[in-house]
Design an enzyme around this catalytic site. Structure first.
Site, PDB file in Angstrom:
ATOM      1  N   ASP A 174      -8.806 -51.633  12.565  1.00 16.25           N
ATOM      2  CA  ASP A 174      -7.096 -50.347  12.215  1.00 16.25           C
ATOM      3  C   ASP A 174      -8.110 -49.002  12.369  1.00 16.25           C
ATOM      4  O   ASP A 174      -9.152 -48.592  11.023  1.00 16.25           O
ATOM      5  CB  ASP A 174      -7.193 -50.709  10.749  1.00 16.25           C
ATOM      6  N   LYS A 217      -7.336 -48.629   4.705  1.00 17.24           N
ATOM      7  CA  LYS A 217      -6.849 -49.493   4.911  1.00 17.24           C
ATOM      8  C   LYS A 217      -8.233 -50.738   5.058  1.00 17.24           C
ATOM      9  O   LYS A 217      -8.027 -51.808   4.292  1.00 17.24           O
ATOM     10  CB  LYS A 217      -5.402 -50.243   5.760  1.00 17.24           C
ATOM     11  N   LYS A 220      10.954 -62.132  23.488  1.00 19.21           N
ATOM     12  CA  LYS A 220      10.740 -61.889  22.934  1.00 19.21           C
ATOM     13  C   LYS A 220      12.101 -61.177  22.788  1.00 19.21           C
ATOM     14  O   LYS A 220      13.104 -61.228  21.459  1.00 19.21           O
ATOM     15  CB  LYS A 220       9.719 -60.499  22.014  1.00 19.21           C
ATOM     16  N   ASN A 249      15.150 -62.189  20.257  1.00 21.09           N
ATOM     17  CA  ASN A 249      15.699 -61.552  18.408  1.00 21.09           C
ATOM     18  C   ASN A 249      16.763 -61.101  18.755  1.00 21.09           C
ATOM     19  O   ASN A 249      18.103 -61.120  17.499  1.00 21.09           O
ATOM     20  CB  ASN A 249      14.625 -59.960  17.972  1.00 21.09           C
ATOM     21  N   ALA A 260      27.367 -65.647   6.108  1.00 20.55           N
ATOM     22  CA  ALA A 260      27.913 -64.414   6.741  1.00 20.55           C
ATOM     23  C   ALA A 260      27.291 -63.834   5.121  1.00 20.55           C
ATOM     24  O   ALA A 260      26.409 -64.210   4.608  1.00 20.55           O
ATOM     25  CB  ALA A 260      29.306 -64.205   6.689  1.00 20.55           C
ATOM     26  N   GLY A 261      27.433 -62.495   5.124  1.00 20.43           N
ATOM     27  CA  GLY A 261      27.008 -61.183   4.189  1.00 20.43           C
ATOM     28  C   GLY A 261      26.928 -59.780   4.601  1.00 20.43           C
ATOM     29  O   GLY A 261      27.618 -59.253   5.383  1.00 20.43           O
ATOM     30  N   CYS A 316      12.359 -54.747  12.159  1.00 20.65           N
ATOM     31  CA  CYS A 316      12.323 -56.109  13.637  1.00 20.65           C
ATOM     32  C   CYS A 316      14.310 -56.380  14.526  1.00 20.65           C
ATOM     33  O   CYS A 316      14.357 -54.984  15.237  1.00 20.65           O
ATOM     34  CB  CYS A 316      11.932 -57.088  13.476  1.00 20.65           C
ATOM     35  N   LYS A 367      15.590 -52.172  15.664  1.00 20.28           N
ATOM     36  CA  LYS A 367      14.264 -51.863  15.760  1.00 20.28           C
ATOM     37  C   LYS A 367      14.821 -52.417  17.435  1.00 20.28           C
ATOM     38  O   LYS A 367      14.537 -52.007  18.752  1.00 20.28           O
ATOM     39  CB  LYS A 367      13.194 -51.700  15.628  1.00 20.28           C
ATOM     40  N   LYS A 420      15.227 -58.738   2.105  1.00 17.13           N
ATOM     41  CA  LYS A 420      15.757 -60.047   2.474  1.00 17.13           C
ATOM     42  C   LYS A 420      15.245 -60.996   1.758  1.00 17.13           C
ATOM     43  O   LYS A 420      13.958 -60.414   0.626  1.00 17.13           O
ATOM     44  CB  LYS A 420      15.390 -61.221   3.773  1.00 17.13           C
TER      45      LYS A 420
HETATM   46  C1  UDX Z   1      13.376 -61.714  12.199  1.00 12.97           C
HETATM   47  C2  UDX Z   1      13.244 -63.186  13.084  1.00 12.97           C
HETATM   48  O1  UDX Z   1      13.695 -63.927  12.384  1.00 12.97           O
HETATM   49  C3  UDX Z   1      11.589 -62.825  13.749  1.00 12.97           C
HETATM   50  O2  UDX Z   1      11.297 -64.495  14.356  1.00 12.97           O
HETATM   51  C4  UDX Z   1      11.062 -62.200  14.464  1.00 12.97           C
HETATM   52  O3  UDX Z   1       9.337 -62.041  14.104  1.00 12.97           O
HETATM   53  C5  UDX Z   1      10.447 -60.917  13.634  1.00 12.97           C
HETATM   54  O4  UDX Z   1      12.029 -60.624  12.569  1.00 12.97           O
HETATM   55  P1  UDX Z   1      11.975 -60.878   9.956  1.00 12.97           P
HETATM   56  O5  UDX Z   1      13.219 -59.848   9.998  1.00 12.97           O
HETATM   57  O6  UDX Z   1      11.241 -61.100   9.473  1.00 12.97           O
HETATM   58  O7  UDX Z   1      12.190 -61.835  11.270  1.00 12.97           O
HETATM   59  O8  UDX Z   1      13.594 -61.452   8.557  1.00 12.97           O
HETATM   60  P2  UDX Z   1      14.957 -63.019   8.395  1.00 12.97           P
HETATM   61  O9  UDX Z   1      14.705 -63.727   7.909  1.00 12.97           O
HETATM   62  O10 UDX Z   1      14.985 -62.878  10.798  1.00 12.97           O
HETATM   63  O11 UDX Z   1      16.444 -61.759   8.669  1.00 12.97           O
HETATM   64  C6  UDX Z   1      16.190 -61.182   9.619  1.00 12.97           C
HETATM   65  C7  UDX Z   1      17.753 -60.434   8.144  1.00 12.97           C
HETATM   66  O12 UDX Z   1      18.860 -60.546   8.628  1.00 12.97           O
HETATM   67  C8  UDX Z   1      17.758 -59.770   6.718  1.00 12.97           C
HETATM   68  O13 UDX Z   1      18.244 -59.019   6.320  1.00 12.97           O
HETATM   69  C9  UDX Z   1      18.223 -61.064   6.039  1.00 12.97           C
HETATM   70  O14 UDX Z   1      19.331 -60.922   5.487  1.00 12.97           O
HETATM   71  C10 UDX Z   1      19.756 -60.931   7.481  1.00 12.97           C
HETATM   72  N1  UDX Z   1      20.215 -62.194   7.822  1.00 12.97           N
HETATM   73  C11 UDX Z   1      19.034 -63.418   7.945  1.00 12.97           C
HETATM   74  C12 UDX Z   1      21.854 -63.042   7.638  1.00 12.97           C
HETATM   75  O15 UDX Z   1      22.788 -61.875   7.722  1.00 12.97           O
HETATM   76  N2  UDX Z   1      21.898 -64.291   7.831  1.00 12.97           N
HETATM   77  C13 UDX Z   1      21.582 -65.445   8.082  1.00 12.97           C
HETATM   78  O16 UDX Z   1      22.370 -66.331   8.377  1.00 12.97           O
HETATM   79  C14 UDX Z   1      19.816 -65.038   8.398  1.00 12.97           C
END
Ligand code: UDX
Length: 430
Positions: A30, A35, A204, A208, A252-253, A260, A263, A320
């Site tokens: 890195d 780091k 990928k 996503n 839902a939320g 990720c 982006k 999350k």
């Molecule tokens: C995500 C993908 O799941 C993962 O496979 C990829 O490699 C990177 O991006 P991550 O961003 O870490 O992972 O979190 P994830 O658990 O997927 O949740 C993403 C967002 O979706 C969070 O803000 C979560 O609150 C929201 N979410 C998830 C919902 O609003 N409803 C859901 O049912 C699930």
């Protein structure tokens, strides 16, 4: 196998410690000297359950080491994973300059055959550009191959997702590269998808984007449910039992955040349109994700009448649960709007407050959920941390000035809350 990881961030470090755990001889590179210093002391710079244990294990076994030198890393690894950041640019496209820089340095340094593997999330056709860049800078004409090996790691479960994946995807151009990739992952028991580089790259972005679309879909349905007197949790349950739909990612939320989904969606839209396909479907996914945050704030306004001067308690800041990460978290937009309208905000989050203080230094941060509630006109739930589901609701009600709860993650049940005497609003609840 001797393996080098270039870019020891969230993906690179997880990959490095796990490959070392699987018995490979790993060097992580890195350019952030601080780091590297931390890592050499066995301290993980990121919060990820289980990572620090594997970091220490690898260092004790002597199968994991760290350096800030790309040259040293290039000399070490037969396989070289590129895991550097690909942050979004203004127009939504991915900034690939770090990938190009690393590829150039590897090409200038390598003295024997290398397999160079892109693991960073990249727009389709990056692998071809990677190969061209190496060819242009490979003055000594050393043999090499390029491969794509996208990651599917979720924050908070990255180690588990790496060691017990649903699938391993590799994009290769020949048998030699395929053989080496199989050797790297031979100890992991999972479906092994071998395809070409472009297909692996799209798997990928398409995965996503699909997950984000599923979230926006149920959020759109939640807004209809509310108007129709239906309950989106029941609707999601009825949908999710269809094995073709599945119950995951139907909560839902207030929508998705994290570094990720937003982006990757923007990058996939951009590359699709650069290639000549209008990706309006995914534009709509992003639009709904913004709409649902506005929808939530409208609920707060409806219940409080004037926001100005009102005290609002907020539980949950991270994007999350089980992470301290606030990047693109819905809480940032919601807090910004409420502050603009003159609210006084107190907040608590088990892990993300330090990071949020950098964005909103003037909020009243508390050390536990109850301390946010004194004299509060409303309580907003923005992240579904487990501890919030077990709050003593009688105590909550007695602390608040007015018993109003707006639940952005549907952690409570409307009828129970009404019985307890709360004015309660969820998302898409009857
Ligand atoms: C995500 C993908 O799941 C993962 O496979 C990829 O490699 C990177 O991006 P991550 O961003 O870490 O992972 O979190 P994830 O658990 O997927 O949740 C993403 C967002 O979706 C969070 O803000 C979560 O609150 C929201 N979410 C998830 C919902 O609003 N409803 C859901 O049912 C699930």
């Amino acid at each position: 196998m001797k393996i080098t990881i270039i870019g020891s961030g969230y993906v690179g470090l997880t990959t490095g410690v796990c490959l070392s755990h699987l018995g490979h001889q790993v060097v992580c590179v890195d350019n952030d000297v601080e780091k590297i210093k931390l890592l050499k002391q066995g301290i993980s710079p990121i919060y990820e359950p289980g990572l620090e244990e594997l970091l220490k294990e690898g260092m004790e076994k002597g199968t994991l080491s760290f350096t800030d030198s790309i040259e040293e890393g290039t000399k070490h690894g037969l396989a070289i994973f590129i895991c550097v950041g690909t942050p979004p640019r203004e127009d939504g496209s991915a900034d690939l300059s770090s990938i190009e820089f690393v590829a150039t340095r590897v090409a200038e340094t390598m003295e024997e055959y290398k397999l160079i593997i892109e693991k960073s999330t990249v727009p389709v056709q990056t692998g071809l550009k990677l190969k061209t860049t190496i060819e242009l800078n490979n003055k000594r004409g050393i043999e090499f191959d390029v491969a794509s090996n996208p990651e599917f790691l979720r924050e908070g479960s990255a180690i588990k997702d790496f060691l017990y994946p649903d699938r391993i995807v590799i994009g290769v151009e020949n048998e030699r590269a395929e053989k080496l990739m199989r050797e790297i992952y031979e100890k992991i028991d999972a479906p092994f998808i071998v395809t070409n580089i472009q297909s692996a790259e799209i798997i990928k972005h398409a995965s996503n984007s699909f997950l984000a679309m599923k979230i926006s879909y149920i959020n759109a349905v939640s807004m209809v449910c509310e108007k129709a007197g239906a309950d989106v949790k029941e609707v999601a349950r009825g949908m999710g039992l269809d094995h073709r739909i599945g119950k995951e990612f139907l909560n839902a939320g207030i929508g998705f955040g994290g570094f990720c989904f937003p982006k990757d969606l923007k990058a996939f839209i951009k590359i699709s349109e650069d290639l000549g396909y209008h990706m309006n479907l995914l534009r709509e996914v992003l639009k709904i994700n913004q709409e649902i945050r506005e929808y939530f704030i409208t609920k707060v306004r409806d219940l409080l009448w004037n926001i100005k001067g009102k005290k609002i308690a907020i539980l949950g800041l991270s994007f999350k649960p089980n992470t301290d990460d606030i990047r693109e978290a819905p809480s940032i937009y919601i807090i910004k709007q409420l502050l603009k309208e003159g609210a006084n905000i107190s907040a608590y989050d088990p892990a993300a407050m330090e990071k949020m203080k950098k964005i909103f230094p003037d909020i009243d941060y508390k050390e536990n959920p109850y301390d946010t509630l004194g004299d509060a006109n409303a309580l907003l739930i923005l992240t579904e941390w487990e501890e919030f589901k077990n709050l003593d609701l009688e105590r909550v009600k007695n602390l608040m000035k007015t018993p109003i709860i707006v639940d952005g993650r549907n952690i409570f049940e409307p009828d129970e809350m009404e019985k307890l005497g709360f004015i309660y609003r969820g998302i898409g609840r009857a």
